[in-house]
Scaffold this motif. Structure first.
Motif, short mmCIF file in Angstrom:
data_model
loop_
_atom_site.label_atom_id
_atom_site.label_comp_id
_atom_site.label_asym_id
_atom_site.label_seq_id
_atom_site.Cartn_x
_atom_site.Cartn_y
_atom_site.Cartn_z
N GLU A 146 0.85 -1.19 0.00
CA GLU A 146 0.00 0.00 0.00
C GLU A 146 0.88 1.23 0.00
N LYS A 147 0.27 2.36 -0.33
CA LYS A 147 1.01 3.63 -0.39
C LYS A 147 1.18 4.20 1.02
N ARG A 148 2.33 4.85 1.24
CA ARG A 148 2.58 5.56 2.49
C ARG A 148 3.36 6.84 2.18
N GLY A 149 2.86 7.97 2.69
CA GLY A 149 3.59 9.23 2.54
C GLY A 149 3.10 10.08 1.39
N ASP A 150 3.39 11.38 1.48
CA ASP A 150 2.87 12.35 0.51
C ASP A 150 3.96 13.10 -0.25
N ASN A 151 5.22 12.83 0.04
CA ASN A 151 6.31 13.55 -0.63
C ASN A 151 6.73 12.81 -1.89
#
Length: 197
Positions: A146-151
């Protein structure tokens, strides 16, 4: 101010190069600043071939020192895919989101231990009267479920860096440039930049 042209229209990459070159007193121009330059078709089958092709084509057109990069993600369980097709893995219209979804779908049945991957970056430097040179950087990690983080951009939200216990997208720009494939390639380039300027 010293000037270097980065042969990219990718805003994410442009920002990374600006951050990396700023301490060295370089003004960075990208193809976003030079809209008259056409996109170079990436017909190479390796990151190195594509980087050289872009650097030499743009350097010839502008008669200037040019750095081009070709980079992407290689996943062991997918026999090195998406590789040179990383940016357009899910189709000709570049979409980070669709690319990540495709990778996650293809890895659905692969257990965590076998989801090893690395980011590759090849930088080519070309210009009038100089021999084209390349440097390579990599960053090892594995692909999460799964996706983690916004940068970051690209595959950063699903690329986990075990040494930092974070995804690329959870790192600050400074943390990322200190360990990233592009950061590692740039460290090598910096050591040799005086050979070209």
């Amino acid at each position: 101010m010293k000037k270097v042209i980065i042969a990219t229209k990718n805003k994410g990459k442009a920002k990374e190069f600006q951050q990396m070159f700023a301490p060295y007193g370089y003004e960075v121009q990208t193809l976003l600043d030079l809209p008259q330059i056409e996109d170079v078709e990436e017909t190479g089958v390796t990151f190195e071939e594509n980087a050289i092709l872009k650097a030499e084509t743009v350097a010839q057109e502008l008669r200037a020192l040019v750095i081009a990069d070709d980079s992407g993600l290689s996943i062991d369980a997918l026999d090195g895919r998406p590789g040179v097709y990383s940016a357009r893995y899910a189709g000709e219209d570049k979409s980070d989101e669709r690319n990540m979804v495709k990778v996650l779908d293809e890895l659905e049945s692969v257990k965590d231990a076998d989801r090893t991957a690395r980011f590759h970056c090849v930088l080519a430097i070309a210009g009038p009267g100089i021999k084209t040179e390349t440097v390579t950087g990599t960053c090892e990690g594995r692909i999460l479920n799964e996706k983690r983080g916004d940068n970051g951009f690209g595959y950063d939200p699903i690329f986990f860096v075990p040494s930092l216990n974070k995804t690329m997208a959870q790192l600050t720009p400074e943390e990322k440039s200190s360990i990233s494939h592009r950061g590692n390639a740039l460290k090598q380039l910096r050591e040799r930049i005086s050979d070209f300027i």
